[in-house]
Design a protein around this motif. Structure first.
Motif, PDB file in Angstrom:
ATOM      1  N   GLY A 286       1.811  20.746  -9.213  1.00  0.00           N
ATOM      2  CA  GLY A 286       1.997  19.258  -9.698  1.00  0.00           C
ATOM      3  C   GLY A 286       2.983  18.988  -9.633  1.00  0.00           C
ATOM      4  O   GLY A 286       3.433  18.172 -10.331  1.00  0.00           O
ATOM      5  N   SER A 287       3.801  20.150  -9.722  1.00  0.00           N
ATOM      6  CA  SER A 287       5.255  20.295 -10.580  1.00  0.00           C
ATOM      7  C   SER A 287       6.266  19.651  -9.316  1.00  0.00           C
ATOM      8  O   SER A 287       7.953  19.565  -9.336  1.00  0.00           O
ATOM      9  N   GLY A 288       5.925  19.264  -8.302  1.00  0.00           N
ATOM     10  CA  GLY A 288       6.961  18.660  -7.097  1.00  0.00           C
ATOM     11  C   GLY A 288       5.990  18.487  -6.127  1.00  0.00           C
ATOM     12  O   GLY A 288       4.824  17.829  -6.369  1.00  0.00           O
ATOM     13  N   PRO A 289       6.834  17.937  -4.864  1.00  0.00           N
ATOM     14  CA  PRO A 289       5.871  16.389  -3.763  1.00  0.00           C
ATOM     15  C   PRO A 289       4.869  17.584  -3.063  1.00  0.00           C
ATOM     16  O   PRO A 289       5.495  18.476  -2.767  1.00  0.00           O
ATOM     17  N   ARG A 290       3.794  17.080  -2.495  1.00  0.00           N
ATOM     18  CA  ARG A 290       2.831  17.671  -1.481  1.00  0.00           C
ATOM     19  C   ARG A 290       3.178  16.343  -0.041  1.00  0.00           C
ATOM     20  O   ARG A 290       3.342  15.469  -0.823  1.00  0.00           O
ATOM     21  N   ALA A 291       2.147  17.159   0.565  1.00  0.00           N
ATOM     22  CA  ALA A 291       2.565  16.452   1.995  1.00  0.00           C
ATOM     23  C   ALA A 291       1.825  15.053   1.466  1.00  0.00           C
ATOM     24  O   ALA A 291       2.056  13.852   2.590  1.00  0.00           O
ATOM     25  N   GLN A 292       0.270  14.595   0.359  1.00  0.00           N
ATOM     26  CA  GLN A 292       0.154  13.753   0.596  1.00  0.00           C
ATOM     27  C   GLN A 292       1.262  12.464  -0.255  1.00  0.00           C
ATOM     28  O   GLN A 292       1.433  11.468  -0.038  1.00  0.00           O
ATOM     29  N   ASP A 293       1.791  13.283  -0.870  1.00  0.00           N
ATOM     30  CA  ASP A 293       3.472  12.409  -1.531  1.00  0.00           C
ATOM     31  C   ASP A 293       4.448  11.843  -0.201  1.00  0.00           C
ATOM     32  O   ASP A 293       4.711  10.681   0.075  1.00  0.00           O
ATOM     33  N   MET A 294       3.933  12.641   0.897  1.00  0.00           N
ATOM     34  CA  MET A 294       4.990  12.696   1.614  1.00  0.00           C
ATOM     35  C   MET A 294       4.087  11.087   2.750  1.00  0.00           C
ATOM     36  O   MET A 294       5.126  10.210   3.503  1.00  0.00           O
ATOM     37  N   ALA A 295       3.212  11.449   3.544  1.00  0.00           N
ATOM     38  CA  ALA A 295       1.802   9.904   3.717  1.00  0.00           C
ATOM     39  C   ALA A 295       2.171   8.567   2.834  1.00  0.00           C
ATOM     40  O   ALA A 295       2.665   7.963   3.675  1.00  0.00           O
ATOM     41  N   ARG A 296       2.381   8.488   2.183  1.00  0.00           N
ATOM     42  CA  ARG A 296       2.514   7.516   0.492  1.00  0.00           C
ATOM     43  C   ARG A 296       3.668   7.651   0.892  1.00  0.00           C
ATOM     44  O   ARG A 296       3.722   5.331   1.364  1.00  0.00           O
ATOM     45  N   LEU A 297       4.815   7.533   1.414  1.00  0.00           N
ATOM     46  CA  LEU A 297       6.429   6.875   1.679  1.00  0.00           C
ATOM     47  C   LEU A 297       6.007   6.637   2.552  1.00  0.00           C
ATOM     48  O   LEU A 297       6.682   5.289   3.037  1.00  0.00           O
ATOM     49  N   ARG A 298       5.322   6.984   3.828  1.00  0.00           N
ATOM     50  CA  ARG A 298       4.887   6.745   5.419  1.00  0.00           C
ATOM     51  C   ARG A 298       3.966   5.087   5.281  1.00  0.00           C
ATOM     52  O   ARG A 298       4.884   4.645   5.835  1.00  0.00           O
ATOM     53  N   LEU A 299       3.402   5.311   4.408  1.00  0.00           N
ATOM     54  CA  LEU A 299       2.281   4.305   4.394  1.00  0.00           C
ATOM     55  C   LEU A 299       3.162   3.001   3.437  1.00  0.00           C
ATOM     56  O   LEU A 299       2.821   1.405   4.033  1.00  0.00           O
ATOM     57  N   ALA A 300       4.315   3.429   2.228  1.00  0.00           N
ATOM     58  CA  ALA A 300       4.875   2.091   1.753  1.00  0.00           C
ATOM     59  C   ALA A 300       5.469   1.852   2.833  1.00  0.00           C
ATOM     60  O   ALA A 300       6.272   0.215   2.658  1.00  0.00           O
ATOM     61  N   ARG A 301       5.882   2.451   3.414  1.00  0.00           N
ATOM     62  CA  ARG A 301       7.145   2.015   4.263  1.00  0.00           C
ATOM     63  C   ARG A 301       6.214   0.846   5.702  1.00  0.00           C
ATOM     64  O   ARG A 301       7.107   0.002   5.574  1.00  0.00           O
ATOM     65  N   LEU A 302       5.195   1.185   5.753  1.00  0.00           N
ATOM     66  CA  LEU A 302       4.483   0.601   6.950  1.00  0.00           C
ATOM     67  C   LEU A 302       4.605  -0.893   6.635  1.00  0.00           C
ATOM     68  O   LEU A 302       4.295  -2.341   6.690  1.00  0.00           O
ATOM     69  N   GLU A 303       4.110  -0.814   5.012  1.00  0.00           N
ATOM     70  CA  GLU A 303       3.573  -1.668   4.320  1.00  0.00           C
ATOM     71  C   GLU A 303       4.531  -3.292   4.069  1.00  0.00           C
ATOM     72  O   GLU A 303       4.193  -4.099   4.406  1.00  0.00           O
ATOM     73  N   ARG A 304       6.296  -2.275   3.050  1.00  0.00           N
ATOM     74  CA  ARG A 304       7.108  -2.833   3.244  1.00  0.00           C
ATOM     75  C   ARG A 304       7.378  -3.451   4.609  1.00  0.00           C
ATOM     76  O   ARG A 304       7.664  -5.250   4.647  1.00  0.00           O
ATOM     77  N   GLU A 305       7.806  -3.006   5.682  1.00  0.00           N
ATOM     78  CA  GLU A 305       7.831  -3.478   7.468  1.00  0.00           C
ATOM     79  C   GLU A 305       6.824  -4.590   7.681  1.00  0.00           C
ATOM     80  O   GLU A 305       7.620  -5.379   7.782  1.00  0.00           O
ATOM     81  N   GLY A 306       5.997  -4.498   6.982  1.00  0.00           N
ATOM     82  CA  GLY A 306       4.566  -5.876   7.694  1.00  0.00           C
ATOM     83  C   GLY A 306       5.031  -6.780   7.007  1.00  0.00           C
ATOM     84  O   GLY A 306       4.151  -8.028   7.746  1.00  0.00           O
ATOM     85  N   ARG A 307       5.356  -6.793   5.551  1.00  0.00           N
ATOM     86  CA  ARG A 307       5.382  -7.896   4.537  1.00  0.00           C
ATOM     87  C   ARG A 307       6.584  -8.510   5.285  1.00  0.00           C
ATOM     88  O   ARG A 307       7.281  -9.252   5.548  1.00  0.00           O
ATOM     89  N   GLU A 308       8.094  -7.926   5.611  1.00  0.00           N
ATOM     90  CA  GLU A 308       9.421  -7.854   6.070  1.00  0.00           C
ATOM     91  C   GLU A 308       9.078  -9.228   7.599  1.00  0.00           C
ATOM     92  O   GLU A 308       9.530  -9.836   7.969  1.00  0.00           O
ATOM     93  N   ALA A 309       7.993  -8.175   8.550  1.00  0.00           N
ATOM     94  CA  ALA A 309       8.165  -9.220   9.984  1.00  0.00           C
ATOM     95  C   ALA A 309       6.978 -10.430   9.837  1.00  0.00           C
ATOM     96  O   ALA A 309       6.729 -10.820  10.474  1.00  0.00           O
ATOM     97  N   ALA A 310       6.084 -10.366   8.221  1.00  0.00           N
ATOM     98  CA  ALA A 310       5.309 -11.196   8.258  1.00  0.00           C
ATOM     99  C   ALA A 310       6.286 -12.777   8.426  1.00  0.00           C
ATOM    100  O   ALA A 310       7.313 -13.232   7.711  1.00  0.00           O
TER     101      ALA A 310
END
Length: 310
Positions: A286-310
């Motif tokens: 827990g003292s550093g980033p893990r795979a699920q943190d990378m996944a959340r970065l992707r999901l946050a980006r996709l959500e942001r891109e979806g809002r911008e495209a709407a």
């Protein structure tokens, strides 16, 4: 989303984290190239954020589950022949481990594009894996790594092991155990398992069916694998901790299969000791980033891109 790997933790925790991540991800930071790539991609992946597969595979019980899966898989002489004939687990046990971890992590947290590419990579290797073995009934049989019964057995043993390992940690699974079995059935289908079980009862009934049909057995080759898994070349604290994790994996295996493996449960409170080790490990990771943190970065980006495209 900001990831801060600079949390203040004792030096020995940081050192332990590096050793664990070398064993699991092949990189002391946990950020091997395939883990970093999880942040990329243009889809949400096969598994829902914080769903059953995310929860189980992020848990520290996976350390017990990995050992348990290898033990159970070894009871099928065809699956064991493939490992014996083609795997370099003795010469490079960490390399063997990180290859399996890469597949699990990529499928669980990566985009569908990345997961499909990883599945194809594994399939290319499997196409070369072939040979002969003596079946549980004593007959000579040919095998290939993508044979229907072998692929099914590996999926069953994996799913049951990761479910049992997670239950050691006493952490809830969203939707319960059946939800995890049904969720990870997606991975089975990606590996061409036909109609994988969707409930824990169905899963364990299929495992028992392999034994009832005489397809499983313990022999000298199995005993050799058990001897290696009991004490692999992990030094220092990792070696001592591993011995407890091995004992915990044995404790979760039903008596019928322990007898085939030639292993016994410790008389000590091994599961209590294991939970302590898992808590220390969780603090380290827990003292550093893990795979699920990378996944959340992707999901946050996709959500942001979806809002911008709407």
């Amino acid at each position: 989303m900001t990831i801060d790997p600079s949390s203040s933790v004792p030096g020995w925790i940081s050192s332990l984290r590096g050793k664990i991540l070398v064993a699991l991800a092949g990189d002391p930071t946990g950020m091997a190239p395939y883990v970093r790539a999880i942040a990329d991609g243009d889809d949400t992946g096969y598994f829902v954020e914080n769903g059953p597969a995310w929860t189980v595979h992020a848990g520290m019980g996976t350390l017990v589950a990995g050992i348990r899966a290898l033990l159970l898989q070894a009871l099928h002489p065809g699956a064991l022949a493939g490992v014996h004939d083609w795997s370099r687990y003795r010469e490079d046990p960490i390399g063997r481990l990180t290859g399996t971890v890469r597949w699990v992590i990529t499928l669980t947290y990566g985009s569908r594009t990345q997961a499909d590419a990883e599945t194809a990579r594994v399939a290319r290797f499997h196409r070369r894996v072939k040979g002969e073995y003596v079946g549980g009934d004593g007959s000579e049989r040919a095998y290939t790594a993508d044979a229907t019964d072998l692929v099914r057995w590996v999926h069953l043993a994996f799913t049951d092991a990761f479910l049992a390992g997670h239950e050691v940690s006493r952490t809830a699974i969203p939707g319960g155990p059946d939800a995890y079995v049904a969720d990870w059935a997606t991975a089975g289908r990606l590996m061409r398992v036909v109609d994988p079980p969707l409930t824990r009862d169905a899963l364990r009934a299929e495992i028992d069916g392999f034994a009832d049909r005489g397809e499983l057995r313990g022999d000298e080759r199995v005993a050799d694998v058990v001897r290696f898994l009991r004490k692999p070349p992990f030094p220092g604290v990792m070696g001592l901790s591993y011995r407890v994790l091995f004992a915990a994996a044995v404790a979760t295996i039903p008596r019928r299969y322990r007898k085939m493996l030639g292993v016994r449960r410790w008389p000590l409170p091994v599961l209590t000791l294991t939970r302590l080790i898992l808590r220390v490990t969780e603090r380290a990771l827990g003292s550093g980033p893990r795979a699920q943190d990378m996944a959340r970065l992707r999901l946050a980006r996709l959500e942001r891109e979806g809002r911008e495209a709407a």
